[in-house]
Design a protein around this motif. Structure first.
Motif, PDB file in Angstrom:
ATOM      1  N   TYR A  14       1.020  -0.998  -0.055  1.00  0.00           N
ATOM      2  CA  TYR A  14       0.298   0.000   0.347  1.00  0.00           C
ATOM      3  C   TYR A  14       0.798   0.985   0.223  1.00  0.00           C
ATOM      4  O   TYR A  14       0.863   1.287   1.465  1.00  0.00           O
ATOM      5  CB  TYR A  14      -0.913   0.094   1.158  1.00  0.00           C
ATOM      6  N   GLY A  15       1.133   1.815  -1.099  1.00  0.00           N
ATOM      7  CA  GLY A  15       1.854   2.674  -1.532  1.00  0.00           C
ATOM      8  C   GLY A  15       3.433   2.213  -1.012  1.00  0.00           C
ATOM      9  O   GLY A  15       3.782   1.560  -1.513  1.00  0.00           O
ATOM     10  N   ALA A  16       4.285   3.448   0.187  1.00  0.00           N
ATOM     11  CA  ALA A  16       5.762   2.882  -0.163  1.00  0.00           C
ATOM     12  C   ALA A  16       5.472   0.967   1.545  1.00  0.00           C
ATOM     13  O   ALA A  16       6.674   0.772   1.477  1.00  0.00           O
ATOM     14  CB  ALA A  16       5.952   3.769   0.775  1.00  0.00           C
ATOM     15  N   SER A  17       4.541   0.905   1.922  1.00  0.00           N
ATOM     16  CA  SER A  17       4.551   0.510   3.013  1.00  0.00           C
ATOM     17  C   SER A  17       4.100  -1.638   2.455  1.00  0.00           C
ATOM     18  O   SER A  17       3.137  -1.797   1.659  1.00  0.00           O
ATOM     19  CB  SER A  17       3.469   0.400   4.430  1.00  0.00           C
ATOM     20  N   GLN A  18       5.047  -2.018   2.202  1.00  0.00           N
ATOM     21  CA  GLN A  18       4.833  -3.624   2.001  1.00  0.00           C
ATOM     22  C   GLN A  18       4.167  -4.371   2.724  1.00  0.00           C
ATOM     23  O   GLN A  18       4.691  -4.534   4.263  1.00  0.00           O
ATOM     24  CB  GLN A  18       6.493  -4.134   1.639  1.00  0.00           C
ATOM     25  N   SER A  41      -2.195  -8.996   9.583  1.00  0.00           N
ATOM     26  CA  SER A  41      -0.854 -10.057   9.236  1.00  0.00           C
ATOM     27  C   SER A  41      -1.057 -10.512   7.466  1.00  0.00           C
ATOM     28  O   SER A  41      -0.202 -10.797   7.132  1.00  0.00           O
ATOM     29  CB  SER A  41      -1.570 -11.697   9.627  1.00  0.00           C
ATOM     30  N   GLY A  42      -2.109 -10.024   6.598  1.00  0.00           N
ATOM     31  CA  GLY A  42      -1.769  -9.913   5.311  1.00  0.00           C
ATOM     32  C   GLY A  42      -3.104 -10.620   4.910  1.00  0.00           C
ATOM     33  O   GLY A  42      -2.918 -10.735   4.024  1.00  0.00           O
ATOM     34  N   ARG A  43      -3.746 -10.805   5.432  1.00  0.00           N
ATOM     35  CA  ARG A  43      -4.855 -12.014   4.705  1.00  0.00           C
ATOM     36  C   ARG A  43      -6.095 -10.985   4.117  1.00  0.00           C
ATOM     37  O   ARG A  43      -5.608 -11.785   2.674  1.00  0.00           O
ATOM     38  CB  ARG A  43      -5.591 -12.984   6.171  1.00  0.00           C
ATOM     39  N   VAL A  54      -4.311  -4.760  -5.885  1.00  0.00           N
ATOM     40  CA  VAL A  54      -3.401  -3.347  -4.961  1.00  0.00           C
ATOM     41  C   VAL A  54      -2.868  -4.070  -5.769  1.00  0.00           C
ATOM     42  O   VAL A  54      -2.613  -4.588  -6.285  1.00  0.00           O
ATOM     43  CB  VAL A  54      -3.346  -4.243  -3.362  1.00  0.00           C
ATOM     44  N   GLU A  55      -0.993  -3.654  -4.988  1.00  0.00           N
ATOM     45  CA  GLU A  55      -0.215  -3.167  -6.479  1.00  0.00           C
ATOM     46  C   GLU A  55       0.777  -4.349  -5.566  1.00  0.00           C
ATOM     47  O   GLU A  55       0.880  -4.843  -4.518  1.00  0.00           O
ATOM     48  CB  GLU A  55       0.458  -1.690  -5.979  1.00  0.00           C
ATOM     49  N   ALA A  56       1.551  -5.386  -6.355  1.00  0.00           N
ATOM     50  CA  ALA A  56       1.463  -6.398  -5.915  1.00  0.00           C
ATOM     51  C   ALA A  56       2.698  -7.170  -7.489  1.00  0.00           C
ATOM     52  O   ALA A  56       2.488  -6.858  -8.124  1.00  0.00           O
ATOM     53  CB  ALA A  56       0.921  -7.182  -5.619  1.00  0.00           C
ATOM     54  N   ASP A  57       3.716  -7.916  -6.975  1.00  0.00           N
ATOM     55  CA  ASP A  57       3.704  -8.700  -8.119  1.00  0.00           C
ATOM     56  C   ASP A  57       4.750 -10.143  -6.903  1.00  0.00           C
ATOM     57  O   ASP A  57       3.766 -10.689  -6.160  1.00  0.00           O
ATOM     58  CB  ASP A  57       5.367  -8.024  -8.206  1.00  0.00           C
ATOM     59  N   GLY A 225       1.374 -13.984   8.683  1.00  0.00           N
ATOM     60  CA  GLY A 225       2.126 -13.714   9.640  1.00  0.00           C
ATOM     61  C   GLY A 225       2.934 -12.895   9.905  1.00  0.00           C
ATOM     62  O   GLY A 225       3.987 -13.192   9.118  1.00  0.00           O
ATOM     63  N   HIS A 226       3.016 -11.811   9.763  1.00  0.00           N
ATOM     64  CA  HIS A 226       3.390 -10.465   9.618  1.00  0.00           C
ATOM     65  C   HIS A 226       4.082 -10.741   7.695  1.00  0.00           C
ATOM     66  O   HIS A 226       4.922 -10.559   7.091  1.00  0.00           O
ATOM     67  CB  HIS A 226       5.496 -10.930   9.693  1.00  0.00           C
ATOM     68  N   GLY A 227       3.424 -10.956   6.629  1.00  0.00           N
ATOM     69  CA  GLY A 227       3.165 -10.716   5.599  1.00  0.00           C
ATOM     70  C   GLY A 227       3.797 -12.089   4.657  1.00  0.00           C
ATOM     71  O   GLY A 227       3.535 -12.257   4.028  1.00  0.00           O
TER      72      GLY A 227
END
Length: 252
Positions: A14-18, A41-43, A54-57, A225-227
């Motif tokens: 999200y923007g600069a936040s991974q 957690s990123g779910r 969202v921005e993704a690769d 957990g933590h992405g």
């Protein structure tokens, strides 16, 4: 079991936040996978990344089709459905109009190559769910078919969001926190709907924090957990991992 959805090294921002830091996950045809984890957690971000919201690769393939270059509506027309946690009904439209917006559409809106590779195969297959099926599962939607969606209760809006996704005839449905904020009776009805989906061969990626609906429904559980995925296995295997339950799910 053949992989219907394949995710490899998926990262999202999200923007600069991974938020996602290299997620690997697979869902087989007709399989139910519960995705658990604490808030943050990123779910939900994983679901949005799959739908190009969202921005993704990283690699994400559905029935062998690369999802990365596709827009959200093109992904939906491949047969990958999504029910967001916020439900996202159209409040000014009637219940019936919301349902009709979800009806499966094929052809010009989806890329021809993607359609040929879709697990639907020949486009002549009859849909697994119709509006009549949605009314049978959720009779309140038939009773309130002329009411504006914005005046429905939270539970009724959740049923409408699920029903709208069903009539889109998905091969895999991502459902984000389907029982959140619902009464026990409403949650039980949602759970019955998810079981009916499984019986009709629809694969599910079920996002839940506390796995309230997953017992007896999920074939596998993945904990985030933590992405990242920090555990993957059967529900029975998760019960034996007290460290995972304690450290990543925040329950006893």
């Amino acid at each position: 079991m053949s992989a219907l959805l394949e995710i490899e090294n998926l990262r999202a921002w999200y923007g600069a936040s991974q938020v996602l830091h290299g997620v690997d996950l697979r869902v087989g045809a007709g399989e139910v996978v519960a995705l658990a984890g604490r808030n943050g957690s990123g779910r939900s971000t994983l679901a949005k990344a799959l739908m190009s919201m969202v921005e993704a690769d990283g690699a994400r393939r559905f029935a062998g089709v690369d999802l990365a270059p596709l827009r959200t509506f093109e992904i939906a027309r491949l047969g990958l459905g999504y029910v967001a946690e916020q439900r996202d009904v159209f409040p000014a439209l009637s219940v019936d109009e919301n349902l009709r917006l979800g009806l499966a559409k094929r052809g010009p809106g989806a890329r021809a190559g993607a359609l040929r590779a879709s697990p639907r195969g020949a486009l002549r297959r009859a849909p697994r769910f119709t509006i009549d099926d949605a009314h049978a599962l959720f009779p309140i939607l038939l009773e309130r078919r002329s009411a504006r969606a914005g005046v429905l209760s939270g539970g009724e809006q959740q049923m409408l969001a699920l029903a709208r996704a069903l009539v889109g005839d998905p091969d895999l449905l991502i459902v984000d926190e389907p029982a959140e904020g619902l009464s026990a009776q409403m949650a039980a009805r949602v759970g019955a709907c998810l079981h009916a989906l499984r019986e009709r061969g629809v694969a599910l990626l079920l996002i839940e924090q506390r796995l309230e609906l997953a017992p007896g429904l999920a074939d596998r559980v993945a904990v985030m957990g933590h992405g990242r995925i920090v555990f993957e296995g059967t529900p029975q295997a998760l019960v034996q991992r007290e460290d995972v339950v304690r450290d990543w799910l925040g329950v006893g």
